[in-house]
Design a protein around this motif. Structure first.
Motif, PDB file in Angstrom:
ATOM      1  N   SER A 125       0.572  -1.283   0.368  1.00 25.05           N
ATOM      2  CA  SER A 125       0.133   0.009   0.212  1.00 25.05           C
ATOM      3  C   SER A 125       0.633   1.216  -0.108  1.00 25.05           C
ATOM      4  N   GLU A 126       0.358   2.381  -0.419  1.00 23.54           N
ATOM      5  CA  GLU A 126       1.443   3.257  -0.377  1.00 23.54           C
ATOM      6  C   GLU A 126      -0.063   4.465   0.170  1.00 23.54           C
ATOM      7  N   THR A 169       6.844   6.465   7.722  1.00 23.64           N
ATOM      8  CA  THR A 169       5.673   5.435   6.434  1.00 23.64           C
ATOM      9  C   THR A 169       4.625   4.918   7.826  1.00 23.64           C
ATOM     10  N   SER A 170       5.140   5.313   8.865  1.00 23.08           N
ATOM     11  CA  SER A 170       4.217   4.919   9.561  1.00 23.08           C
ATOM     12  C   SER A 170       2.468   5.713   9.422  1.00 23.08           C
ATOM     13  N   SER A 171       2.347   6.655   8.720  1.00 24.39           N
ATOM     14  CA  SER A 171       1.109   7.339   8.128  1.00 24.39           C
ATOM     15  C   SER A 171       0.472   6.574   7.454  1.00 24.39           C
ATOM     16  N   VAL A 172       0.856   5.564   6.548  1.00 29.33           N
ATOM     17  CA  VAL A 172      -0.135   4.632   6.354  1.00 29.33           C
ATOM     18  C   VAL A 172      -0.521   3.751   6.960  1.00 29.33           C
ATOM     19  N   GLU A 178      -7.460   2.995   8.560  1.00 26.67           N
ATOM     20  CA  GLU A 178      -8.952   3.822   8.806  1.00 26.67           C
ATOM     21  C   GLU A 178      -9.639   3.603   7.554  1.00 26.67           C
ATOM     22  N   LYS A 179      -9.464   3.021   6.599  1.00 28.52           N
ATOM     23  CA  LYS A 179     -10.484   2.540   5.466  1.00 28.52           C
ATOM     24  C   LYS A 179     -10.440   1.034   5.317  1.00 28.52           C
ATOM     25  N   GLN A 180      -9.730   0.101   5.917  1.00 27.37           N
ATOM     26  CA  GLN A 180     -10.221  -0.850   6.069  1.00 27.37           C
ATOM     27  C   GLN A 180     -10.619  -1.291   7.571  1.00 27.37           C
ATOM     28  N   THR A 181     -11.436  -2.787   7.157  1.00 27.29           N
ATOM     29  CA  THR A 181     -11.135  -3.507   8.432  1.00 27.29           C
ATOM     30  C   THR A 181     -10.453  -4.690   8.256  1.00 27.29           C
ATOM     31  N   LEU A 291      -4.633   2.151  17.235  1.00 27.03           N
ATOM     32  CA  LEU A 291      -5.864   1.231  16.685  1.00 27.03           C
ATOM     33  C   LEU A 291      -7.268   1.605  17.436  1.00 27.03           C
ATOM     34  N   GLU A 292      -7.814   2.231  18.384  1.00 26.25           N
ATOM     35  CA  GLU A 292      -8.950   3.245  18.485  1.00 26.25           C
ATOM     36  C   GLU A 292      -8.410   5.024  17.362  1.00 26.25           C
ATOM     37  N   ASN A 293      -7.785   5.247  17.790  1.00 28.43           N
ATOM     38  CA  ASN A 293      -7.512   6.074  16.757  1.00 28.43           C
ATOM     39  C   ASN A 293      -7.922   5.979  16.110  1.00 28.43           C
ATOM     40  N   CYS A 294      -7.480   5.036  15.189  1.00 36.27           N
ATOM     41  CA  CYS A 294      -8.026   4.679  13.705  1.00 36.27           C
ATOM     42  C   CYS A 294      -9.345   4.022  13.584  1.00 36.27           C
ATOM     43  N   LYS A 295     -10.469   4.572  14.974  1.00 38.31           N
ATOM     44  CA  LYS A 295     -11.530   3.092  14.566  1.00 38.31           C
ATOM     45  C   LYS A 295     -12.016   1.896  15.045  1.00 38.31           C
ATOM     46  N   ILE A 296     -10.348   1.029  15.238  1.00 41.90           N
ATOM     47  CA  ILE A 296     -10.627   0.112  15.439  1.00 41.90           C
ATOM     48  C   ILE A 296     -10.775  -0.776  17.210  1.00 41.90           C
TER      49      ILE A 296
END
Ligand code: DAH
Length: 342
Positions: A125-126, A169-172, A178-181, A291-296
């Motif tokens: 992924s990029e 690249t940790s930003s990716v 955020e996008k994937q489950t 994980l929580e910050n990214c809604k997981i």
């Protein structure tokens, strides 16, 4: 006039040439400004009106015939000149004028890393190089004024201080989560930037590969085994790894991984500073807050992450001592990698 035309037509039909120069003579004789056909066109003005049509047609026929005939003869000589040269050996192999290019060493290593992780199910992924503060820092547990921001000297975009050139690249990771489950298993290669003075060991731009694995039952043992597999594939079967406790804001626990020195095989040399080990990456278990910050849901999912510098791995693999070589694009350096690609 008709008679003159007919004579010329007859003459042209029988025209042959022994030498190339003759063709040029014919052109001058018939078609040049002072040529016979041009003269007839001049006389055409005095042809009575009722004969103009027929005479005009005939005159045009004559001119076309002359042009075609002369062109044909010319072509015949030109063809003979190119094909009749039997000193040309068509079986001679071509001279190596064309310098074949080679892939950049960083691309070779990046592709190798991709292929190693692809074999165990990691996707690629990029993200983006101009990143917002949230994805580069805040979502990764590094809010404004957090001391860990000092670990990475950042280039801010002057028009919008909310935007940075990504420092890692940790930003990716954040984009993906955020996008994937989950389950998520991906690596993200890319360029990163830091406000560092350029030297043999540091640069303001370099490359990293981030790895992320999120699922219901992911343990530190999975992380260790994945990294051991990677180290052996990349540096050889008998490579050993060592994990040392460390700190990163977005992993808990965090570690740095060393591999046994590829140069001295652990005996001690100046690459490993006589320790037998060289550090190649940072890693850890994804902090539940990230994980929580990214809604997981962090009560259901766990994960590990790691990040490595492509330059560092390339320098170890090819025993290169100066980081600047990667960005100067000196062909004398680059062409040494023509045969390096697997
Ligand atoms: N982003 C860190 C750096 O640039 C490297 C890193 C360390 C990435 C630990 C990770 C990790 O994913 O878990 O220094």
């Amino acid at each position: 006039m008709l008679e003159k035309i007919n004579t010329l037509i007859e003459e042209l039909e029988q025209l042959t040439a022994e030498k190339k120069e003759q063709v040029e003579e014919y052109r001058i004789r018939f078609l040049s400004k002072k040529g016979a056909i041009t003269a007839l066109f001049d006389d055409f003005k005095s042809v009575p009106n009722d004969m103009k049509k027929e005479m005009g047609q005939r005159l045009n026929e004559l001119r076309d015939l002359a042009k075609n005939k002369i062109n044909d003869l010319k072509e015949k000589f030109e063809e003979a000149e190119t094909s009749g040269d039997n000193t040309l050996d068509l079986t001679t192999p071509p001279l190596p004028y064309v310098q074949v290019g080679s892939r950049h060493p960083l691309s070779i290593v990046k592709n190798e890393i991709i292929s190693i992780f692809s074999k165990i199910g990691f996707t690629i992924s990029e993200g983006r190089e101009i990143e917002d503060d949230w994805h580069n820092f805040t979502a990764l547990n590094t809010p404004e004024n957090h001391p860990a921001r000092d670990m990475q000297d950042t280039f801010y975009v002057s028009l919008n201080p909310e935007m940075v050139l990504r420092t890692q690249t940790s930003s990716v990771q954040v984009h993906i989560m955020e996008k994937q489950t989950p389950p998520i298993r991906t690596i993200s290669p890319g360029r990163v930037y830091r406000n560092e003075a350029i030297s043999a060991r540091a640069h303001c731009q370099f490359h990293q590969v981030e790895g992320l694995y999120i699922d219901e039952k992911v343990s530190f043992a999975d992380l260790k085994q994945t990294l051991l597999y990677f180290a052996r594939e990349m540096f050889g079967e008998d490579t050993k790894i060592r994990l040392r406790p460390s700190y990163f804001p977005f992993t808990e626990p965090s570690a740095e991984m060393d591999i046994s020195c590829t140069i001295c095989k652990g005996a001690g040399c100046n690459v490993c500073k006589y320790t037998g080990w060289v550090e190649i990456l940072g890693c850890g278990m994804v902090d539940p807050q990230v994980l929580e910050n990214c809604k997981i849901d962090s009560t259901k999912f766990k994960g590990f992450a790691f990040g490595m510098g492509i330059e560092r791995i390339t320098m170890l693999k090819y025993q290169m001592k100066d980081l600047r070589l990667f960005f100067e694009n000196d062909v004398r350096v680059l062409k040494q990698f023509t045969a390096a690609e697997k």
